[in-house]
Design a protein around this motif. Structure first.
Motif, PDB file in Angstrom:
ATOM      1  N   LEU A  74      34.572  87.838 -31.747  1.00  0.00           N
ATOM      2  CA  LEU A  74      34.768  86.930 -32.876  1.00  0.00           C
ATOM      3  C   LEU A  74      34.897  85.475 -32.433  1.00  0.00           C
ATOM      4  O   LEU A  74      34.523  84.559 -33.170  1.00  0.00           O
ATOM      5  CB  LEU A  74      36.010  87.346 -33.669  1.00  0.00           C
ATOM      6  CG  LEU A  74      35.918  88.708 -34.368  1.00  0.00           C
ATOM      7  CD1 LEU A  74      37.206  89.019 -35.110  1.00  0.00           C
ATOM      8  CD2 LEU A  74      34.724  88.736 -35.325  1.00  0.00           C
ATOM      9  N   VAL A  75      35.411  85.264 -31.230  1.00  0.00           N
ATOM     10  CA  VAL A  75      35.618  83.888 -30.775  1.00  0.00           C
ATOM     11  C   VAL A  75      34.337  83.287 -30.198  1.00  0.00           C
ATOM     12  O   VAL A  75      34.010  82.131 -30.457  1.00  0.00           O
ATOM     13  CB  VAL A  75      36.759  83.839 -29.734  1.00  0.00           C
ATOM     14  CG1 VAL A  75      36.804  82.512 -29.018  1.00  0.00           C
ATOM     15  CG2 VAL A  75      38.085  84.112 -30.414  1.00  0.00           C
ATOM     16  N   SER A  76      33.586  84.093 -29.431  1.00  0.00           N
ATOM     17  CA  SER A  76      32.472  83.499 -28.686  1.00  0.00           C
ATOM     18  C   SER A  76      31.088  83.943 -29.135  1.00  0.00           C
ATOM     19  O   SER A  76      30.114  83.266 -28.864  1.00  0.00           O
ATOM     20  CB  SER A  76      32.635  83.830 -27.197  1.00  0.00           C
ATOM     21  OG  SER A  76      32.591  85.235 -27.006  1.00  0.00           O
ATOM     22  N   LEU A  79      39.870  80.227 -41.405  1.00  0.00           N
ATOM     23  CA  LEU A  79      40.262  81.081 -40.291  1.00  0.00           C
ATOM     24  C   LEU A  79      39.511  80.698 -39.021  1.00  0.00           C
ATOM     25  O   LEU A  79      40.067  80.698 -37.914  1.00  0.00           O
ATOM     26  CB  LEU A  79      39.994  82.546 -40.645  1.00  0.00           C
ATOM     27  CG  LEU A  79      40.565  83.601 -39.676  1.00  0.00           C
ATOM     28  CD1 LEU A  79      42.067  83.411 -39.483  1.00  0.00           C
ATOM     29  CD2 LEU A  79      40.267  85.004 -40.170  1.00  0.00           C
ATOM     30  N   ALA A  80      38.224  80.309 -39.201  1.00  0.00           N
ATOM     31  CA  ALA A  80      37.436  79.876 -38.040  1.00  0.00           C
ATOM     32  C   ALA A  80      38.029  78.611 -37.437  1.00  0.00           C
ATOM     33  O   ALA A  80      38.090  78.460 -36.204  1.00  0.00           O
ATOM     34  CB  ALA A  80      35.991  79.642 -38.453  1.00  0.00           C
ATOM     35  N   LEU A  81      38.483  77.694 -38.299  1.00  0.00           N
ATOM     36  CA  LEU A  81      39.122  76.475 -37.791  1.00  0.00           C
ATOM     37  C   LEU A  81      40.413  76.814 -37.037  1.00  0.00           C
ATOM     38  O   LEU A  81      40.711  76.209 -35.995  1.00  0.00           O
ATOM     39  CB  LEU A  81      39.435  75.523 -38.954  1.00  0.00           C
ATOM     40  CG  LEU A  81      38.240  74.765 -39.540  1.00  0.00           C
ATOM     41  CD1 LEU A  81      38.709  73.893 -40.717  1.00  0.00           C
ATOM     42  CD2 LEU A  81      37.592  73.893 -38.467  1.00  0.00           C
ATOM     43  N   PHE A  82      41.184  77.777 -37.587  1.00  0.00           N
ATOM     44  CA  PHE A  82      42.434  78.166 -36.922  1.00  0.00           C
ATOM     45  C   PHE A  82      42.166  78.739 -35.525  1.00  0.00           C
ATOM     46  O   PHE A  82      42.818  78.391 -34.541  1.00  0.00           O
ATOM     47  CB  PHE A  82      43.172  79.200 -37.780  1.00  0.00           C
ATOM     48  CG  PHE A  82      44.314  79.869 -37.069  1.00  0.00           C
ATOM     49  CD1 PHE A  82      45.507  79.194 -36.852  1.00  0.00           C
ATOM     50  CD2 PHE A  82      44.172  81.167 -36.578  1.00  0.00           C
ATOM     51  CE1 PHE A  82      46.556  79.802 -36.180  1.00  0.00           C
ATOM     52  CE2 PHE A  82      45.214  81.779 -35.910  1.00  0.00           C
ATOM     53  CZ  PHE A  82      46.403  81.096 -35.707  1.00  0.00           C
ATOM     54  N   ARG A  84      42.069  77.708 -29.456  1.00  0.00           N
ATOM     55  CA  ARG A  84      41.413  77.687 -28.137  1.00  0.00           C
ATOM     56  C   ARG A  84      41.094  76.264 -27.682  1.00  0.00           C
ATOM     57  O   ARG A  84      40.434  76.072 -26.666  1.00  0.00           O
ATOM     58  CB  ARG A  84      40.113  78.494 -28.173  1.00  0.00           C
ATOM     59  CG  ARG A  84      40.300  79.976 -28.418  1.00  0.00           C
ATOM     60  CD  ARG A  84      39.095  80.761 -27.936  1.00  0.00           C
ATOM     61  NE  ARG A  84      39.042  80.843 -26.485  1.00  0.00           N
ATOM     62  CZ  ARG A  84      38.161  80.217 -25.729  1.00  0.00           C
ATOM     63  NH1 ARG A  84      37.274  79.407 -26.278  1.00  0.00           N
ATOM     64  NH2 ARG A  84      38.171  80.343 -24.403  1.00  0.00           N
ATOM     65  N   GLU A  85      41.574  75.288 -28.429  1.00  0.00           N
ATOM     66  CA  GLU A  85      41.275  73.899 -28.086  1.00  0.00           C
ATOM     67  C   GLU A  85      41.870  73.551 -26.718  1.00  0.00           C
ATOM     68  O   GLU A  85      43.044  73.779 -26.464  1.00  0.00           O
ATOM     69  CB  GLU A  85      41.849  72.969 -29.164  1.00  0.00           C
ATOM     70  CG  GLU A  85      41.440  71.533 -28.995  1.00  0.00           C
ATOM     71  CD  GLU A  85      41.968  70.647 -30.131  1.00  0.00           C
ATOM     72  OE1 GLU A  85      41.659  69.461 -30.154  1.00  0.00           O
ATOM     73  OE2 GLU A  85      42.711  71.188 -30.988  1.00  0.00           O
ATOM     74  N   GLY A  86      41.070  73.025 -25.844  1.00  0.00           N
ATOM     75  CA  GLY A  86      41.532  72.599 -24.521  1.00  0.00           C
ATOM     76  C   GLY A  86      41.494  73.665 -23.454  1.00  0.00           C
ATOM     77  O   GLY A  86      41.803  73.397 -22.288  1.00  0.00           O
ATOM     78  N   ILE A  87      41.106  74.893 -23.810  1.00  0.00           N
ATOM     79  CA  ILE A  87      41.064  75.979 -22.813  1.00  0.00           C
ATOM     80  C   ILE A  87      39.754  75.870 -22.040  1.00  0.00           C
ATOM     81  O   ILE A  87      38.670  75.914 -22.633  1.00  0.00           O
ATOM     82  CB  ILE A  87      41.189  77.350 -23.498  1.00  0.00           C
ATOM     83  CG1 ILE A  87      42.572  77.441 -24.146  1.00  0.00           C
ATOM     84  CG2 ILE A  87      40.982  78.489 -22.502  1.00  0.00           C
ATOM     85  CD1 ILE A  87      42.803  78.684 -24.919  1.00  0.00           C
ATOM     86  N   PRO A  88      39.816  75.733 -20.703  1.00  0.00           N
ATOM     87  CA  PRO A  88      38.603  75.416 -19.922  1.00  0.00           C
ATOM     88  C   PRO A  88      37.734  76.606 -19.580  1.00  0.00           C
ATOM     89  O   PRO A  88      36.652  76.429 -19.040  1.00  0.00           O
ATOM     90  CB  PRO A  88      39.192  74.802 -18.644  1.00  0.00           C
ATOM     91  CG  PRO A  88      40.506  75.489 -18.476  1.00  0.00           C
ATOM     92  CD  PRO A  88      41.027  75.758 -19.862  1.00  0.00           C
ATOM     93  N   VAL A  89      38.201  77.829 -19.840  1.00  0.00           N
ATOM     94  CA  VAL A  89      37.425  79.017 -19.431  1.00  0.00           C
ATOM     95  C   VAL A  89      36.849  79.693 -20.666  1.00  0.00           C
ATOM     96  O   VAL A  89      37.416  79.587 -21.766  1.00  0.00           O
ATOM     97  CB  VAL A  89      38.304  80.016 -18.653  1.00  0.00           C
ATOM     98  CG1 VAL A  89      38.762  79.411 -17.337  1.00  0.00           C
ATOM     99  CG2 VAL A  89      39.501  80.447 -19.495  1.00  0.00           C
ATOM    100  N   PRO A  90      35.696  80.375 -20.529  1.00  0.00           N
ATOM    101  CA  PRO A  90      35.132  81.092 -21.686  1.00  0.00           C
ATOM    102  C   PRO A  90      36.048  82.222 -22.138  1.00  0.00           C
ATOM    103  O   PRO A  90      36.930  82.672 -21.393  1.00  0.00           O
ATOM    104  CB  PRO A  90      33.799  81.624 -21.153  1.00  0.00           C
ATOM    105  CG  PRO A  90      33.921  81.595 -19.673  1.00  0.00           C
ATOM    106  CD  PRO A  90      34.844  80.486 -19.334  1.00  0.00           C
TER     107      PRO A  90
END
Length: 438
Positions: A285-287, A297-300, A305-311
């Protein structure tokens, strides 16, 4: 006589716990020999002297003590290894194998450590084989409960008992298990060794046996047409064959009203499914398929995951592997350290990783749900292999999204359906009893 003593001393020259004691009874010199780590020598000696007081001669004493008289040196060596006491008379070279007063090397019946019966008896199997058979016979007082004994192993001889209810367990299954046990010629150090003899594929995570340390669960399995194996020095009963439903059904469920019993089993099924799909669903759902979400919900999710450097895949794999490591560490470490590891690993490390923007808060919730859901199924080995099966589904979900989850579940179902134990499918819902089989 001298040759025999020299041979025995030579045979056990490298065994520091082997003893040969000289005693004088009825003005006759006798030798007592055995292992001091298995025999309570003072009490055994006292017992022999008490018996000697009522015997007219040493020869009569031997006859009163044992029916295994004048055996060969090879039998004497085997008897010493089994923890017996050997008595040898000096003057006429007669000998006897005697049951001594053994050192108490077994623990008493205690509460189960790996299972938590609710509203049920709380005694558990111990390492002593006879005690374990007695725990079952104490409750199942029927002459239809049959007991077959085996001795398996090459260097480490271990006693193994097979129990089944005559007329319930299928005869062909009993014969196959009986034949398989007779053919075991190597040491059985673990349940995996026993699994190999029963045809388990090396890389299969699903065992042929369902271990339980609660006697009432073993008896319930016997009544369900199963075979129960008991191995000495192993405080679990091994139920054969192990079926898929064993992870969802516990005999103690029947202590509750039927509707509650059904609810508990449904919760275990839900827990197993969530363990399999939750990490995969997060990655999908995320990637891969974020369009499934509604806009808010997509914005939430995106904000979490904002700022997370890994997939998402790497983020999820890091967390699930870390959680599996923590769970393994909690099991292996002493009880005094285990809670500390759960606190440090689960709370402090998890919170630190979220604050360091290495994982999202949403993944933290998902991981917590996985840990809880994987623990609701019955049996630690079932929990372990369910946790293992989630990884292939996770990989498929990272490539194909939601379609990958369904593909992974389908492949998992096909794999489980392909497993059999002596032609009994792992996914069968009911084992036929004798008379139902052809």
């Amino acid at each position: 006589m001298e040759n025999l003593m020299v041979e025995m001393r030579s045979k056990f020259a490298d065994h520091d716990d082997f003893f040969i004691e000289e005693e004088l009874i009825h003005q006759t010199v006798i030798y007592l020999m055995g292992f001091k780590t298995l025999i309570d020598y003072p009490k055994s000696n006292q017992y022999i002297r008490q018996m000697a007081s009522s015997a007219a001669s040493v020869e009569e004493l031997l006859t009163n003590l044992s029916d295994r008289l004048d055996v060969g040196s090879e039998q004497m060596v085997n008897a010493v290894l089994e923890g017996k006491l050997i008595i040898v008379i000096q003057k006429d070279q007669r000998n006897a194998i005697v049951d001594p007063v053994a050192l108490n090397l077994t623990r008493s019946i205690d509460e189960p450590k790996n299972e938590s019966p609710i509203q049920a008896s709380i005694d558990a199997f111990v390492e002593d084989l006879n005690t374990n058979v007695g725990l079952i016979r104490k409750r199942l007082k029927t002459d239809r409960l049959l007991h077959c004994s085996f001795q398996v192993g090459e260097l480490e001889k271990r006693n193994l008992s097979m129990l089944y209810i005559n007329g319930r367990a299928p005869n062909d299954l009993v014969e196959k298990v009986n034949e398989q046990l007779k053919q075991i010629g190597t040491d059985i150090e673990s349940i995996d060794d026993l699994n190999r003899h029963f045809g388990l594929r090396k890389w299969s995570p699903v065992s042929h046996f369902f271990p339980t340390e609660v006697p009432i669960q073993a008896i319930h399995s016997l009544k369900k047409n199963r075979i129960v194996l008991l191995l000495d020095n192993y405080p679990f009963a091994l139920v054969f064959p192990h079926l898929l439903l064993d992870m969802f059904s516990i005999v103690n469920d029947r202590n509750f009203p039927y509707i509650l019993s059904v609810m508990l089993r449904v919760l275990r099924v839900v827990g197993a499914v969530l363990t399999l799909i939750l990490p995969a669903l997060y990655v999908a759902l995320v990637s891969v398929n974020p369009e499934i979400f509604k806009f808010d919900l997509a914005l939430f999710v995106a904000k979490s995951r904002e700022g997370i450097p890994v997939p998402a895949l790497l983020e999820t794999i890091i967390m699930v592997v870390l959680i599996d490591l923590i769970l393994e560490a909690i099991v292996r470490l002493p009880k005094s350290i285990g809670p500390t590891i759960s606190m440090v690993g689960g709370v402090i490390l998890g919170q630190a990783m979220v604050e360091a923007k290495l994982v999202s808060t949403l993944l933290g919730i998902v991981i917590t749900a996985i840990v809880i859901s994987s623990s609701v199924v019955a049996g630690i080995q079932n929990s372990l292999y369910i946790r293992l099966l989630k990884y292939p589904i996770l990989i498929l979900a990272s490539i194909f999204g939601i379609l990958g989850i369904f593909t992974g579940l389908a492949l998992t179902g096909i794999y489980l359906a392909s497993l059999t134990s002596f032609h009994i499918p792992y996914t069968t819902f009911h084992m036929k009893r004798e008379g139902d089989t052809k």
